[in-house]
Write a protein that holds these residues in place. Structure first.
Motif, PDB file in Angstrom:
ATOM      1  N   ASN A   1      31.720  51.654  37.665  1.00  0.00           N
ATOM      2  CA  ASN A   1      33.045  51.902  39.364  1.00  0.00           C
ATOM      3  C   ASN A   1      32.441  51.812  40.216  1.00  0.00           C
ATOM      4  OD1 ASN A   1      34.051  53.239  36.259  1.00  0.00           O
ATOM      5  ND2 ASN A   1      33.777  55.155  37.018  1.00  0.00           N
TER       6      ASN A   1
ATOM      7  N   GLU B   1      31.270  49.250  41.459  1.00  0.00           N
ATOM      8  CA  GLU B   1      30.632  47.837  41.871  1.00  0.00           C
ATOM      9  C   GLU B   1      32.513  47.629  41.643  1.00  0.00           C
ATOM     10  OE1 GLU B   1      28.506  45.968  38.661  1.00  0.00           O
ATOM     11  OE2 GLU B   1      26.618  46.772  39.570  1.00  0.00           O
ATOM     12  N   THR B   2      33.420  48.012  40.861  1.00  0.00           N
ATOM     13  CA  THR B   2      34.489  47.612  40.653  1.00  0.00           C
ATOM     14  C   THR B   2      35.344  48.327  42.207  1.00  0.00           C
ATOM     15  OG1 THR B   2      34.923  47.763  38.278  1.00  0.00           O
ATOM     16  CG2 THR B   2      37.035  47.774  39.379  1.00  0.00           C
TER      17      THR B   2
ATOM     18  N   MET C   1      34.473  45.680  44.392  1.00  0.00           N
ATOM     19  CA  MET C   1      34.705  44.331  44.334  1.00  0.00           C
ATOM     20  C   MET C   1      36.137  44.181  45.085  1.00  0.00           C
ATOM     21  SD  MET C   1      35.666  42.405  40.837  1.00  0.00           S
ATOM     22  CE  MET C   1      34.198  43.431  39.923  1.00  0.00           C
ATOM     23  N   ALA C   2      36.288  45.447  45.310  1.00  0.00           N
ATOM     24  CA  ALA C   2      38.494  44.781  45.381  1.00  0.00           C
ATOM     25  C   ALA C   2      38.586  45.153  47.068  1.00  0.00           C
ATOM     26  CB  ALA C   2      39.598  46.244  44.915  1.00  0.00           C
TER      27      ALA C   2
ATOM     28  N   ALA D   1      51.617  46.155  46.185  1.00  0.00           N
ATOM     29  CA  ALA D   1      50.777  44.712  45.239  1.00  0.00           C
ATOM     30  C   ALA D   1      50.005  43.432  45.414  1.00  0.00           C
ATOM     31  CB  ALA D   1      52.017  44.732  44.073  1.00  0.00           C
ATOM     32  N   LYS D   2      50.450  43.167  46.742  1.00  0.00           N
ATOM     33  CA  LYS D   2      49.486  41.815  47.368  1.00  0.00           C
ATOM     34  C   LYS D   2      48.730  42.287  47.792  1.00  0.00           C
ATOM     35  CE  LYS D   2      53.426  39.387  49.083  1.00  0.00           C
ATOM     36  NZ  LYS D   2      54.421  39.101  49.731  1.00  0.00           N
ATOM     37  N   GLN D   3      47.870  43.806  48.124  1.00  0.00           N
ATOM     38  CA  GLN D   3      46.620  44.253  48.566  1.00  0.00           C
ATOM     39  C   GLN D   3      45.416  44.311  47.701  1.00  0.00           C
ATOM     40  OE1 GLN D   3      46.299  47.405  50.208  1.00  0.00           O
ATOM     41  NE2 GLN D   3      48.773  47.645  51.681  1.00  0.00           N
ATOM     42  N   LYS D   4      44.469  43.854  47.431  1.00  0.00           N
ATOM     43  CA  LYS D   4      42.492  43.582  46.833  1.00  0.00           C
ATOM     44  C   LYS D   4      43.119  44.533  46.210  1.00  0.00           C
ATOM     45  CE  LYS D   4      39.481  41.232  48.038  1.00  0.00           C
ATOM     46  NZ  LYS D   4      38.149  41.259  49.021  1.00  0.00           N
TER      47      LYS D   4
ATOM     48  N   ALA E   1      45.433  46.366  44.635  1.00  0.00           N
ATOM     49  CA  ALA E   1      45.926  46.651  43.417  1.00  0.00           C
ATOM     50  C   ALA E   1      45.417  46.459  42.825  1.00  0.00           C
ATOM     51  CB  ALA E   1      47.291  45.608  43.406  1.00  0.00           C
ATOM     52  N   ALA E   2      44.300  45.670  42.374  1.00  0.00           N
ATOM     53  CA  ALA E   2      42.997  44.609  41.454  1.00  0.00           C
ATOM     54  C   ALA E   2      42.892  46.167  40.469  1.00  0.00           C
ATOM     55  CB  ALA E   2      42.743  44.141  41.774  1.00  0.00           C
ATOM     56  N   LEU E   3      43.023  47.100  41.244  1.00  0.00           N
ATOM     57  CA  LEU E   3      42.235  48.163  40.083  1.00  0.00           C
ATOM     58  C   LEU E   3      42.848  48.767  39.331  1.00  0.00           C
ATOM     59  CD1 LEU E   3      41.174  49.937  43.216  1.00  0.00           C
ATOM     60  CD2 LEU E   3      39.082  48.279  41.514  1.00  0.00           C
ATOM     61  N   PRO E   4      42.301  48.599  38.326  1.00  0.00           N
ATOM     62  CA  PRO E   4      43.031  49.574  37.298  1.00  0.00           C
ATOM     63  C   PRO E   4      43.669  51.086  37.406  1.00  0.00           C
ATOM     64  CG  PRO E   4      40.563  49.336  36.488  1.00  0.00           C
ATOM     65  CD  PRO E   4      40.780  49.014  38.423  1.00  0.00           C
TER      66      PRO E   4
ATOM     67  N   HIS F   1      46.960  49.907  39.560  1.00  0.00           N
ATOM     68  CA  HIS F   1      47.559  48.268  38.534  1.00  0.00           C
ATOM     69  C   HIS F   1      48.839  49.035  37.844  1.00  0.00           C
ATOM     70  CE1 HIS F   1      47.655  45.372  35.811  1.00  0.00           C
ATOM     71  NE2 HIS F   1      47.900  44.507  36.107  1.00  0.00           N
ATOM     72  N   ASP F   2      48.425  49.396  36.861  1.00  0.00           N
ATOM     73  CA  ASP F   2      48.970  50.670  35.697  1.00  0.00           C
ATOM     74  C   ASP F   2      50.490  50.805  36.356  1.00  0.00           C
ATOM     75  OD1 ASP F   2      46.908  49.295  34.416  1.00  0.00           O
ATOM     76  OD2 ASP F   2      46.014  51.776  33.582  1.00  0.00           O
TER      77      ASP F   2
ATOM     78  N   ARG G   1      42.131  39.616  37.898  1.00  0.00           N
ATOM     79  CA  ARG G   1      43.276  40.225  39.006  1.00  0.00           C
ATOM     80  C   ARG G   1      42.897  39.395  40.776  1.00  0.00           C
ATOM     81  NH1 ARG G   1      42.889  45.681  36.933  1.00  0.00           N
ATOM     82  NH2 ARG G   1      44.036  45.348  35.009  1.00  0.00           N
ATOM     83  N   LEU G   2      41.960  39.719  40.884  1.00  0.00           N
ATOM     84  CA  LEU G   2      41.356  39.558  41.863  1.00  0.00           C
ATOM     85  C   LEU G   2      41.281  37.769  42.177  1.00  0.00           C
ATOM     86  CD1 LEU G   2      38.661  41.752  43.127  1.00  0.00           C
ATOM     87  CD2 LEU G   2      40.427  41.752  43.899  1.00  0.00           C
TER      88      LEU G   2
ATOM     89  N   MET H   1      44.133  36.495  42.801  1.00  0.00           N
ATOM     90  CA  MET H   1      45.776  36.773  43.651  1.00  0.00           C
ATOM     91  C   MET H   1      45.189  35.435  44.391  1.00  0.00           C
ATOM     92  SD  MET H   1      45.179  41.024  44.376  1.00  0.00           S
ATOM     93  CE  MET H   1      46.128  42.222  44.028  1.00  0.00           C
TER      94      MET H   1
END
Lengths: 247, 85
Positions: A74, A76-77, A80-81, A131-134, A136-139, A142-143, B80-81, B84
């Motif tokens: 978690n 790490e995820t 990453m974002a 949604a353009k922010q990094k 937003a990639a987090l689950p 995102h959901d 997803r990244l 982007m």
């Protein structure tokens, strides 16, 4: 002689009583047997307890390892974002703000929603910006963003039924795809949400619709304001049913 | 005199029989009771430990599923990244 017999009787009685006194009283053999059995059982239980303690210890170690791995993945995820406590908090607040606004909009009547049309677009813009922010990639975000988009999309048909003059219109779709007939159009949530008001659409579009059972794909229908059927609409409905009852 | 001897013998025999038929000593009975008490206590402890073990065993698949989900989420985030960029 009598006294001898009496004494003998009492002695025998005492002997019998002493040997039979209390069924609980055990013999030495019985004691030994119970001791052996008890010791055996106790030793077996001690071994079982030791084994169980060992197993529990190893299970606790396994669970702690799994917890550590989950936490590590978690972290790490999030890293990453580019997630930090502060920016995630800010993102969460911003997202919650848009969600609340869209939820409020979805509770409005069609007329009220039309008045606040601009807020739908503003919500869309804010959602797109988030949604353009990094992050937003987090689950978890995102959901939520996807759910938000589908809610915004759900508000759009209401706007689509209003033409440039501010009048409500509806473009008839195909039967195969949209199942459009006056009954089904009136039943739509963004029209009247009441199929029984279909004569309103019919009467407002008498020039286009001579037979209410026949409407055609691409026809642009006027949608009058919702409300109870007027006397004119009721008469038209009555006549329609009369014609159909003859058939 | 004969009667006294007779009674003495009879009394002796009775006492002998009584002593032979007697059970374990008080100390021995206590020892047995102590083992029984210990066994009962151990049975209780074993039952508790069995419950603990079962609870922990149930947690293992849940944690494993959580780990699998976390790994899946990590992969999805990575994808997803990449999209982007």
């Amino acid at each position: 002689m009598i006294s001898q017999k009496l004494i003998l009787f009492f002695l025998l009685a005492a002997l019998v009583l002493s040997s039979c006194s209390g069924p609980e009283k055990m013999t030495k053999d019985q004691w030994q047997q119970e001791m052996n059995q008890g010791t055996k059982e106790r030793d077996a239980l001690r071994i079982e307890l030791a084994t169980l303690t060992k197993e529990i210890d190893s299970l606790q170690v396994l669970l702690a390892t799994l917890d550590k791995k989950i936490s590590s993945v978690n972290d790490e995820t999030i890293a990453m974002a580019g997630g930090t406590k502060a920016n995630m908090h800010a993102f969460d607040i911003a997202l919650r703000g848009v969600e609340t606004r869209v939820n409020d909009l979805s509770l409005l009547t069609r007329q009220d929603l039309l008045k606040r049309k601009g807020e739908i677009e503003a919500s869309q813009t804010e959602k797109d910006s988030l949604a353009k922010q990094k992050l937003a990639a987090l689950p978890k975000y995102h959901d939520r963003l996807e759910a938000l988009q589908s809610k915004i999309d759900g508000l759009r048909p209401t706007l689509a039924v209003t033409n440039s003059e501010g009048e409500d219109t509806y473009v008839v779709g195909s039967w195969s795809k949209n199942h459009d007939c006056l009954w089904n159009i009136a039943k739509k949530k963004n029209i009247y949400a009441n199929a029984f008001l279909w004569p309103k659409i019919w009467q407002a579009n008498r020039k286009k619709i001579s037979n209410p059972d026949k409407i055609y794909r691409g026809e642009k229908l006027m949608i009058p304001q919702p409300g109870a059927l007027t006397s004119k609409e009721k008469i038209a409905l009555y006549q329609y049913w009369q014609q159909h009852s003859h058939i | 005199m004969k009667t006294i001897k007779y009674f003495s013998c009879l009394l002796g025999l009775s006492l002998f029989l009584i002593s032979c038929s007697s059970g374990p000593k008080v100390e021995e009975v206590r020892q047995l009771q102590s083992i029984k008490d210990e066994t009962t206590q151990l049975q209780k402890e074993v039952a508790i430990k069995k419950g603990q073990k079962s609870d922990l065993q149930n947690q293992v698949p849940q944690k494993e599923a959580k780990l699998a989900q976390a790994t899946k989420d990590e992969e999805a985030t990575k994808e997803r990244l990449q999209k982007m960029q």
